[in-house]
Design an enzyme around this catalytic site. Sequence first.
Site, PDB file in Angstrom:
ATOM      1  N   GLU A 190       5.603   2.550   4.487  1.00  0.00           N
ATOM      2  CA  GLU A 190       4.083   2.695   3.886  1.00  0.00           C
ATOM      3  C   GLU A 190       3.497   2.957   5.150  1.00  0.00           C
ATOM      4  OE1 GLU A 190       6.137  -0.661   1.553  1.00  0.00           O
ATOM      5  OE2 GLU A 190       6.234   0.557   3.275  1.00  0.00           O
ATOM      6  N   ARG A 242       0.550   5.934   5.843  1.00  0.00           N
ATOM      7  CA  ARG A 242      -0.941   5.579   6.276  1.00  0.00           C
ATOM      8  C   ARG A 242      -1.223   6.407   7.273  1.00  0.00           C
ATOM      9  NH1 ARG A 242      -3.918   1.690   9.605  1.00  0.00           N
ATOM     10  NH2 ARG A 242      -5.930   1.975   8.852  1.00  0.00           N
ATOM     11  N   CYS A 285       6.994  -5.028   1.224  1.00  0.00           N
ATOM     12  CA  CYS A 285       7.411  -6.208   1.716  1.00  0.00           C
ATOM     13  C   CYS A 285       6.505  -7.175   1.861  1.00  0.00           C
ATOM     14  CB  CYS A 285       8.284  -5.882   3.300  1.00  0.00           C
ATOM     15  SG  CYS A 285       7.112  -5.484   4.583  1.00  0.00           S
ATOM     16  N   CYS A 310       3.853  -5.364   4.798  1.00  0.00           N
ATOM     17  CA  CYS A 310       3.188  -4.094   4.155  1.00  0.00           C
ATOM     18  C   CYS A 310       2.116  -4.530   3.123  1.00  0.00           C
ATOM     19  CB  CYS A 310       4.149  -3.103   3.519  1.00  0.00           C
ATOM     20  SG  CYS A 310       5.186  -2.212   4.838  1.00  0.00           S
ATOM     21  N   LYS A 321      -1.216  -5.548   5.015  1.00  0.00           N
ATOM     22  CA  LYS A 321      -1.758  -4.473   5.246  1.00  0.00           C
ATOM     23  C   LYS A 321      -2.352  -3.742   4.440  1.00  0.00           C
ATOM     24  CE  LYS A 321       0.713  -3.846   9.642  1.00  0.00           C
ATOM     25  NZ  LYS A 321       1.507  -2.684  10.480  1.00  0.00           N
TER      26      LYS A 321
END
Length: 502
Positions: free
Chosen positions: A89, A93, A142, A299, A302
């Site tokens: 991920e 990004r 996660c 993740c 985030k």
Amino acid sequence: MWTADEIAQLCYEHYGIRLPKKGKPEPNHEWTLLAAVVKIQSPADKACDTPDKPVQVTKEVVSMGTGTKCIGQSKMRKNGDILNDSHAEVIARRSFQRYLLHQLQLAATLKEDSIFVPGTQKGVWKLRRDLIFVFFSSHTPCGDASIIPMLEFEDQPCCPVFRNWAHNSSVEASSNLEAPGNERKCEDPDSPVTKKMRLEPGTAAREVTNGAAHHQSFGKQKSGPISPGIHSCDLTVEGLATVTRIAPGSAKVIDVYRTGAKCVPGEAGDSGKPGAAFHQVGLLRVKPGRGDRTRSMSCSDKMARWNVLGCQGALLMHLLEEPIYLSAVVIGKCPYSQEAMQRALIGRCQNVSALPKGFGVQELKILQSDLLFEQSRSAVQAKRADSPGRLVPCGAAISWSAVPEQPLDVTANGFPQGTTKKTIGSLQARSQISKVELFRSFQKLLSRIARDKWPHSLRVQKLDTYQEYKEAASSYQEAWSTLRKQVFGSWIRNPPDYHQFK
């Protein structure tokens, strides 16, 4: 306009066709995770579907990432030339930021094919109104989104919880990671699984909005390799130790899928109790490392941050009138809970207030596809049968961006694959998506714009270091400060001396 399966299939095809063998898992011995950003363009005069005539849209993968690893904090470097976090991920990004930089360059040089149009203020741009971006991940993020109820008829996918380990699950205020010796044994739902999951009858509800929680079960896979069935449900996670709700087939929630991400200092912490009460939900977590602790937030955390601050980051906010938000997140076939995804990505921040103009908690659409990534942990496990040796995560990470120069970037341990100790610190030992290289690309973009056409935030003071440029993005920093004060107060931030490079 589009479906979750269409997004997943597009990303899987892009992975198979556009990404070379280099950096991909070794067949039958390794697995990886996949993430991507998809640009969706609607006809300019038809932004919405109608019952009698669905809008035909154009879909394009503009960034992609694979990866499962993070570096430990002892391996972090102050010159910005290493990737601290190589989860798929995050790679996707950062690859997306490369794409945005290129598109801003097209806009600034008056190219017609940019995704940006001039904003209302001098020197800034905004996204064309006929475009949206959808984030795809082959697995649940996660951290908090991976704490998923497990039914009694499902095989146990996690390692046993031993009391001596559970009691050591907290972290000291001076540290930020996992209990000693655990070393990623209990990961997110795509982590090492010792038993095949049984196939449950039913058909996946592939499109669910963020306001509803539906029971889902997976039927026969539509395309790709034959895979083990993976069951998911959407029962409330809070209070699972005493839950009495019964799932279809009289199956009780007896446990939760574990996340290897550990609670950050300052958070309440997990109970560590055996079974369904093991985790506490809604907490900030740090990604696990193998031996050496990391400073990388999960993740789930985030992505929740991106849903408030945008995906562009602080640097690009100088040149943008509004943040670049994701309109939807699509998850591939894997253990999944709509409720957990909703809570992790949206719910924790939904009451944040007093954000600066242009920023806000987005009504993110969350969906799941019925298509399995062929190089996911469970898919490879199903195919390898009696292959010798352990099944392990692939050590490499692949970055791909829709840019004309060097679109592909393959790394291992945070550096370009093949980097030796002797070459570390040289220009060739930098990933294209490392902090220092993205900063260099940003400065190169500014050099192509006449100084009198720069936005006010870049003209008002002399800026030199990466940290100074980030701090000068005042609206972004105000939004980030507000988010930390109201919700994410325990967020682990790197010291300023890690951002003093030029």
